[in-house]
Scaffold this motif. Structure first.
Motif, short mmCIF file in Angstrom:
data_model
loop_
_atom_site.label_atom_id
_atom_site.label_comp_id
_atom_site.label_asym_id
_atom_site.label_seq_id
_atom_site.Cartn_x
_atom_site.Cartn_y
_atom_site.Cartn_z
N UNK A 102 -85.68 -61.11 22.84
CA UNK A 102 -86.12 -60.72 21.49
C UNK A 102 -86.69 -59.31 21.43
N UNK A 103 -87.34 -58.85 22.52
CA UNK A 103 -87.86 -57.48 22.51
C UNK A 103 -86.72 -56.47 22.42
N UNK A 104 -85.69 -56.66 23.24
CA UNK A 104 -84.55 -55.74 23.19
C UNK A 104 -83.86 -55.82 21.83
N UNK A 105 -83.81 -57.03 21.26
CA UNK A 105 -83.22 -57.16 19.93
C UNK A 105 -84.01 -56.39 18.88
N UNK A 144 -94.12 -48.90 15.36
CA UNK A 144 -93.38 -50.17 15.34
C UNK A 144 -93.05 -50.63 16.75
N UNK A 145 -92.59 -49.71 17.59
CA UNK A 145 -92.22 -50.06 18.97
C UNK A 145 -93.45 -50.48 19.76
N UNK A 146 -94.58 -49.79 19.57
CA UNK A 146 -95.81 -50.17 20.26
C UNK A 146 -96.23 -51.58 19.88
N UNK A 147 -96.12 -51.92 18.60
CA UNK A 147 -96.46 -53.26 18.15
C UNK A 147 -95.51 -54.30 18.75
N UNK A 148 -94.22 -53.97 18.82
CA UNK A 148 -93.25 -54.90 19.40
C UNK A 148 -93.51 -55.14 20.89
N UNK A 149 -93.92 -54.10 21.61
CA UNK A 149 -94.23 -54.27 23.03
C UNK A 149 -95.46 -55.14 23.22
N UNK A 150 -96.48 -54.94 22.37
CA UNK A 150 -97.66 -55.79 22.44
C UNK A 150 -97.31 -57.25 22.14
N UNK A 151 -96.43 -57.45 21.16
CA UNK A 151 -96.00 -58.81 20.83
C UNK A 151 -95.23 -59.42 22.00
N UNK A 152 -94.45 -58.59 22.69
CA UNK A 152 -93.71 -59.04 23.87
C UNK A 152 -94.67 -59.53 24.96
N UNK A 153 -95.71 -58.76 25.23
CA UNK A 153 -96.67 -59.14 26.26
C UNK A 153 -97.46 -60.38 25.86
N UNK A 154 -97.87 -60.44 24.58
CA UNK A 154 -98.63 -61.61 24.10
C UNK A 154 -97.76 -62.86 24.15
#
Length: 342
Positions: free
Chosen positions: A60-63, A293-303
């Motif tokens: 999902x992160x790559x998506x 947006x990308x920073x938020x997506x990476x944080x969501x990925x880690x969480x």
């Protein structure tokens, strides 16, 4: 809590050592015991769970990064001025999301293999669990697609309720305060009632992955097995129904997830605060830059990587608990271990 015949079995240390497993305490557990044992299992094998969860969340992160990089996020203006382009973007996002969900489902099956080995006293191996996955890859993909179709049908209930409320307000718009309050209360009750079937369907599907991974079932058979295990028992009180016990088991995880995921909004919050500080509240706030947006997506990925194993652990332990209560899985497992010892 009990919802069927209770039995208890513990594999003796001698037979467990001979079979290559640690002593296992298999018995019916209360909801609090399931939560405690789940967190204990998570802490004991944190590195393996984190590795598999990172693998699962990569799709999902790559998506999301692909959607952002290709500027596929549709806007309201585009929906009004370029309906064709808007439709293409929606189709592309849907395709990317479907592929990501298929990959996540497959990795969740691998995580279930890992949880099962750890819970039954074996030494779990990420490599061995990935190897097991090769034998049920297509079954997992087909089961995931069927699972999503069932959920899509369940979404009909809130969709119909929302449409009914919209058309009622369109035809009979309330003009006074009391009618407005009455319509609001009725609309709220209708939405809540329409969500009940959706929640039941979600609960009935929660152990589809354990049924697929641990019993070799696929497609509709895995879904039926999951529904049969989670189904309510009219002979017991509502608090002892499978749906309610599973809800209580997942509720703490849901709260923890909300608290952790709230941190993923930090880049957006800082951006909005910076914009207000520079331009004031009178200026409309624009869309955040891609970096935010990308920073938020990476944080969501880690969480998500931290939380995902807990959900898989909870559903897998619940699966074993139900089988112990209703089918005597503990006695069956002990018999198999003694047979291997002989």
């Amino acid at each position: 809590m009990t919802d069927g015949p209770s039995s208890s079995a513990e594999v003796s240390p001698a037979s467990a050592t001979a079979a290559g497993v640690a002593p296992v305490d298999l018995r019916p557990l209360s909801t609090s015991e399931l939560i405690d044992r789940g967190f204990t299992l998570y802490r004991a094998h944190f590195a393996g769970f984190l590795l598999l969860a990172l693998l699962c969340q990569t799709a999902p992160l790559l998506g999301q990064l692909l959607v952002t990089a290709l500027n596929l996020n549709p806007t309201q203006d585009q929906a009004l001025t370029d309906l064709h382009g808007f439709g293409l973007k929606i189709a592309a996002i849907s395709a990317i999301t479907l592929v990501a969900q298929l990959i996540m489902f497959v990795v969740e099956v691998v995580i279930t293999f890992y949880i099962s080995d750890a819970y039954l006293g074996k030494v779990p191996s990420v490599k061995a669990c990935l190897h097991k996955m090769t034998s049920c890859l297509w079954a997992s993909i087909w089961t995931c697609i069927l699972n999503r179709i069932v959920i899509a049908f369940a979404l009909v209930f809130p969709a119909v309720a929302a449409a009914a409320i919209y058309f009622y307000l369109l035809v009979y718009p309330p003009v006074d305060f009391l009618p407005l309050v009455g319509v609001g209360v009725c609309a709220l009750l209708l939405i809540v009632a329409s969500l009940a079937p959706l929640l039941i369907v979600f609960m009935r599907l929660m152990v589809t992955v354990p049924a697929l991974a641990l019993e070799g079932l696929a497609g509709w058979r895995a879904i039926q097995r999951s529904s049969a295990l989670v189904r309510y028992d009219p002979g017991l009180g509502i608090l002892y129904w499978g749906e309610m016990r599973l809800s209580f088991l997942l509720l703490p995880l849901f709260i923890i997830e909300l608290l952790i995921l709230s941190l993923t909004a930090l880049p957006f919050a800082l951006h909005q605060f910076s914009e207000v500080a520079r331009h004031g509240t009178s200026t409309p706030l624009g869309a955040p830059p891609d970096a935010v947006t990308i920073a938020s997506q990476i944080l969501m990925f880690l969480a998500g990587s931290l939380i995902l194993p807990l959900y898989s652990i909870a559903t897998t332990l619940f699966y074993y608990d139900i089988r112990i209560r209703r089918e005597g899985f503990d006695l069956e497992y002990m018999s198999d271990q003694l047979g291997e010892h002989k």
